[in-house]
Design a protein around this motif. Structure first.
Motif, PDB file in Angstrom:
ATOM      1  N   UNK A 101      -7.421  -3.777   6.167  1.00 46.25           N
ATOM      2  CA  UNK A 101      -7.102  -4.691   7.270  1.00 46.25           C
ATOM      3  C   UNK A 101      -7.351  -4.044   8.618  1.00 46.25           C
ATOM      4  N   UNK A 102      -6.920  -2.780   8.776  1.00 47.41           N
ATOM      5  CA  UNK A 102      -7.076  -2.089  10.056  1.00 47.41           C
ATOM      6  C   UNK A 102      -8.542  -1.768  10.330  1.00 47.41           C
ATOM      7  N   UNK A 103      -9.272  -1.350   9.318  1.00 48.33           N
ATOM      8  CA  UNK A 103     -10.695  -1.049   9.492  1.00 48.33           C
ATOM      9  C   UNK A 103     -11.452  -2.292   9.953  1.00 48.33           C
ATOM     10  N   UNK A 104     -11.157  -3.426   9.342  1.00 43.17           N
ATOM     11  CA  UNK A 104     -11.833  -4.671   9.724  1.00 43.17           C
ATOM     12  C   UNK A 104     -11.515  -5.077  11.162  1.00 43.17           C
ATOM     13  N   UNK A 105     -10.256  -4.934  11.559  1.00 44.86           N
ATOM     14  CA  UNK A 105      -9.911  -5.383  12.912  1.00 44.86           C
ATOM     15  C   UNK A 105     -10.459  -4.421  13.964  1.00 44.86           C
ATOM     16  N   UNK A 106     -10.546  -3.126  13.664  1.00 49.84           N
ATOM     17  CA  UNK A 106     -11.192  -2.200  14.593  1.00 49.84           C
ATOM     18  C   UNK A 106     -12.663  -2.575  14.788  1.00 49.84           C
ATOM     19  N   UNK A 107     -13.322  -2.938  13.689  1.00 48.79           N
ATOM     20  CA  UNK A 107     -14.726  -3.345  13.773  1.00 48.79           C
ATOM     21  C   UNK A 107     -14.861  -4.627  14.594  1.00 48.79           C
ATOM     22  N   UNK A 108     -13.941  -5.570  14.400  1.00 49.51           N
ATOM     23  CA  UNK A 108     -13.980  -6.825  15.157  1.00 49.51           C
ATOM     24  C   UNK A 108     -13.762  -6.577  16.643  1.00 49.51           C
ATOM     25  N   UNK A 109     -12.878  -5.641  16.976  1.00 43.75           N
ATOM     26  CA  UNK A 109     -12.644  -5.301  18.380  1.00 43.75           C
ATOM     27  C   UNK A 109     -13.913  -4.748  19.023  1.00 43.75           C
ATOM     28  N   UNK A 114      -2.592   3.893   8.479  1.00 41.84           N
ATOM     29  CA  UNK A 114      -3.926   3.390   8.158  1.00 41.84           C
ATOM     30  C   UNK A 114      -4.912   3.702   9.275  1.00 41.84           C
ATOM     31  N   UNK A 115      -4.467   3.598  10.525  1.00 37.89           N
ATOM     32  CA  UNK A 115      -5.361   3.867  11.654  1.00 37.89           C
ATOM     33  C   UNK A 115      -5.866   5.302  11.634  1.00 37.89           C
ATOM     34  N   UNK A 116      -4.963   6.262  11.417  1.00 35.45           N
ATOM     35  CA  UNK A 116      -5.409   7.659  11.378  1.00 35.45           C
ATOM     36  C   UNK A 116      -6.301   7.908  10.173  1.00 35.45           C
ATOM     37  N   UNK A 117      -5.974   7.273   9.032  1.00 36.46           N
ATOM     38  CA  UNK A 117      -6.793   7.497   7.834  1.00 36.46           C
ATOM     39  C   UNK A 117      -8.176   6.867   7.985  1.00 36.46           C
ATOM     40  N   UNK A 118      -8.281   5.742   8.708  1.00 32.60           N
ATOM     41  CA  UNK A 118      -9.596   5.173   9.020  1.00 32.60           C
ATOM     42  C   UNK A 118     -10.408   6.169   9.843  1.00 32.60           C
ATOM     43  N   UNK A 119      -9.753   6.815  10.803  1.00 37.53           N
ATOM     44  CA  UNK A 119     -10.474   7.792  11.628  1.00 37.53           C
ATOM     45  C   UNK A 119     -10.920   8.986  10.796  1.00 37.53           C
ATOM     46  N   UNK A 167     -15.385  21.970  14.468  1.00 40.29           N
ATOM     47  CA  UNK A 167     -15.574  21.153  13.277  1.00 40.29           C
ATOM     48  C   UNK A 167     -14.347  20.379  12.840  1.00 40.29           C
ATOM     49  N   UNK A 168     -13.222  20.588  13.523  1.00 42.40           N
ATOM     50  CA  UNK A 168     -11.978  19.917  13.150  1.00 42.40           C
ATOM     51  C   UNK A 168     -11.998  18.460  13.599  1.00 42.40           C
ATOM     52  N   UNK A 169     -11.374  17.618  12.804  1.00 47.37           N
ATOM     53  CA  UNK A 169     -11.071  16.257  13.251  1.00 47.37           C
ATOM     54  C   UNK A 169      -9.579  16.148  13.494  1.00 47.37           C
ATOM     55  N   UNK A 170      -9.207  15.599  14.662  1.00 43.88           N
ATOM     56  CA  UNK A 170      -7.801  15.392  14.996  1.00 43.88           C
ATOM     57  C   UNK A 170      -7.507  13.904  15.119  1.00 43.88           C
ATOM     58  N   UNK A 171      -6.355  13.503  14.605  1.00 45.00           N
ATOM     59  CA  UNK A 171      -5.843  12.153  14.832  1.00 45.00           C
ATOM     60  C   UNK A 171      -4.510  12.308  15.553  1.00 45.00           C
ATOM     61  N   UNK A 172      -4.494  11.945  16.823  1.00 46.95           N
ATOM     62  CA  UNK A 172      -3.296  12.082  17.654  1.00 46.95           C
ATOM     63  C   UNK A 172      -2.608  10.718  17.693  1.00 46.95           C
ATOM     64  N   UNK A 187     -15.534   6.513  30.395  1.00 43.73           N
ATOM     65  CA  UNK A 187     -16.780   6.334  29.639  1.00 43.73           C
ATOM     66  C   UNK A 187     -16.949   7.372  28.534  1.00 43.73           C
ATOM     67  N   UNK A 188     -16.151   8.426  28.563  1.00 43.21           N
ATOM     68  CA  UNK A 188     -16.203   9.456  27.515  1.00 43.21           C
ATOM     69  C   UNK A 188     -15.364   9.088  26.299  1.00 43.21           C
ATOM     70  N   UNK A 189     -14.645   7.980  26.357  1.00 42.82           N
ATOM     71  CA  UNK A 189     -13.788   7.547  25.258  1.00 42.82           C
ATOM     72  C   UNK A 189     -14.459   6.388  24.538  1.00 42.82           C
ATOM     73  N   UNK A 190     -14.601   6.514  23.211  1.00 39.67           N
ATOM     74  CA  UNK A 190     -15.365   5.551  22.416  1.00 39.67           C
ATOM     75  C   UNK A 190     -14.463   4.815  21.424  1.00 39.67           C
ATOM     76  N   UNK A 191     -14.791   3.578  21.145  1.00 39.92           N
ATOM     77  CA  UNK A 191     -14.043   2.816  20.157  1.00 39.92           C
ATOM     78  C   UNK A 191     -14.390   3.277  18.740  1.00 39.92           C
ATOM     79  N   UNK A 192     -13.369   3.490  17.923  1.00 37.55           N
ATOM     80  CA  UNK A 192     -13.598   3.843  16.522  1.00 37.55           C
ATOM     81  C   UNK A 192     -14.336   2.709  15.816  1.00 37.55           C
ATOM     82  N   UNK A 193     -14.114   1.472  16.279  1.00 39.88           N
ATOM     83  CA  UNK A 193     -14.809   0.343  15.666  1.00 39.88           C
ATOM     84  C   UNK A 193     -16.311   0.421  15.798  1.00 39.88           C
ATOM     85  N   UNK A 194     -16.801   1.089  16.849  1.00 41.73           N
ATOM     86  CA  UNK A 194     -18.242   1.246  17.028  1.00 41.73           C
ATOM     87  C   UNK A 194     -18.826   2.154  15.950  1.00 41.73           C
ATOM     88  N   UNK A 195     -18.044   3.124  15.501  1.00 41.62           N
ATOM     89  CA  UNK A 195     -18.487   3.987  14.395  1.00 41.62           C
ATOM     90  C   UNK A 195     -18.506   3.178  13.102  1.00 41.62           C
TER      91      UNK A 195
END
Length: 321
Positions: free
Chosen positions: A21-29, A114-119, A213-218, A265-273
């Motif tokens: 559900x969260x992945x789909x709505x991020x993509x829709x955003x 779910x949001x952090x796990x999507x990231x 190489x680390x990924x962080x979810x804050x 402009x340096x901040x990107x939507x996860x939905x774009x990925x």
């Protein structure tokens, strides 16, 4: 109107359903098919509570509504109920009539995880082995369970300001059959993925604590003034978020922007990925950071999914309004 009480949520909403559900709505955003309304969040001058509203409209999923609720810091001690309290209301986008009322406490925990796990699914290195947790409170257990499903992790490390709380996340590691190690913040350099989930107003995790190489979810900063990580860390990372406007005003990015280290402009939507319009991680040395501020559309997406499940199982309560 349909009612799905809080007591039914645990038997209906799975981590997999929340992720979808969260992945789909991020993509829709990111594609412009869904948008959030301005957030209202106020100190009400009673019981030290913060109360507010988050809402939005998803044209793709035809989901319209809001979540009402907030944080009552004295609840657990005085009333033996959890400090975070919320309820989601869904409306028929064709008529405006109220369609459903859904208990939002567990759903909030599940959608945040779910949001952090999507990231993690879209931005962490494929060979990530060590999972790091900064924070060990109630929400941290949801975060860790969801995160561990995204990569073949071999070890969990954790830090908390109050070390006596670390058994909360050690128990989750044990459930997954993984070794757990309590570390100093410097020890987070071993982690391939780090989730921070605290309510701090001063940074704990510094740029020097994070390896290439680390990924962080804050996931803890959702209010002006809150801060979990050093602003300089965002300057050396590729920054993603749920909603850019919230990230730069109430999320982790607020501090880096204020200090002139990054711009909006340096901040990107996860939905774009997710949509493929942003490449996401470009190298194994790149630090990626997801600034999870929490948006109303997340709540609406998981609430709509749980209503469908409740109807399917005959659990939803129908009332006239």
């Amino acid at each position: 109107m349909l009612i799905v009480p809080e007591r039914e949520i645990g038997a209906l909403m799975t981590r997999a359903s929340a992720f979808e559900a969260v992945e789909k709505v991020f993509a829709a955003m990111a594609s412009g098919e869904a948008y959030n309304f301005p957030v209202i969040r106020e100190a009400i001058g009673h019981e030290d509570a913060l109360y507010g509203f988050k809402g939005g409209f998803d044209r793709a999923g035809l989901t319209l509504g809001l979540k009402a609720g907030g944080y009552w810091p004295n609840n657990l001690e005085k009333f033996r109920v959890i400090n975070h309290q919320s309820t989601v209301f869904l409306f028929d986008p064709d008529t405006g009539k109220v369609a459903a009322m859904v208990g939002g406490n567990l759903l909030t925990a599940l959608r945040t995880a779910a949001a952090s796990s999507v990231s993690i699914a879209h931005l962490a290195r494929r060979d990530a082995k060590v999972m790091g947790m900064v924070g060990a409170g109630h929400q941290a257990t949801f975060q860790l369970r969801a995160a561990l499903e995204q990569r073949p992790f071999e070890k969990v490390i954790g830090w908390n300001l109050h070390p006596e709380m670390l058994p909360n996340i050690e128990t989750v590691a044990d459930e997954a059959g993984l070794p757990f190690e309590a570390v100093a913040l410097e020890g987070m350099r071993e982690a391939d993925v780090i989730v921070s989930i605290t309510s701090s107003f001063a940074p704990s995790l510094m740029a020097a604590h994070v390896s290439p190489g680390t990924h962080l979810a804050c996931m803890g900063t959702d209010t002006r003034g809150k801060q979990e990580v050093e602003a300089a860390l965002l300057a050396v990372a590729t920054v993603f978020t749920d909603e850019v406007a919230q990230s730069v005003s109430i999320g982790e990015a607020q501090h880096a922007v204020a200090e002139g280290l990054i711009s909006e402009s340096d901040v990107h939507q996860i939905g774009a990925v997710i949509n493929g319009s942003h490449p996401g991680r470009r190298s194994d040395e790149e630090i990626t950071l997801f600034d999870g501020t929490g948006v109303g559309l997340q709540d609406l997406a998981v609430a709509a999914a749980v209503v469908d499940l409740a109807v399917e199982k005959g659990i939803a309560i129908e009332v006239d309004v």
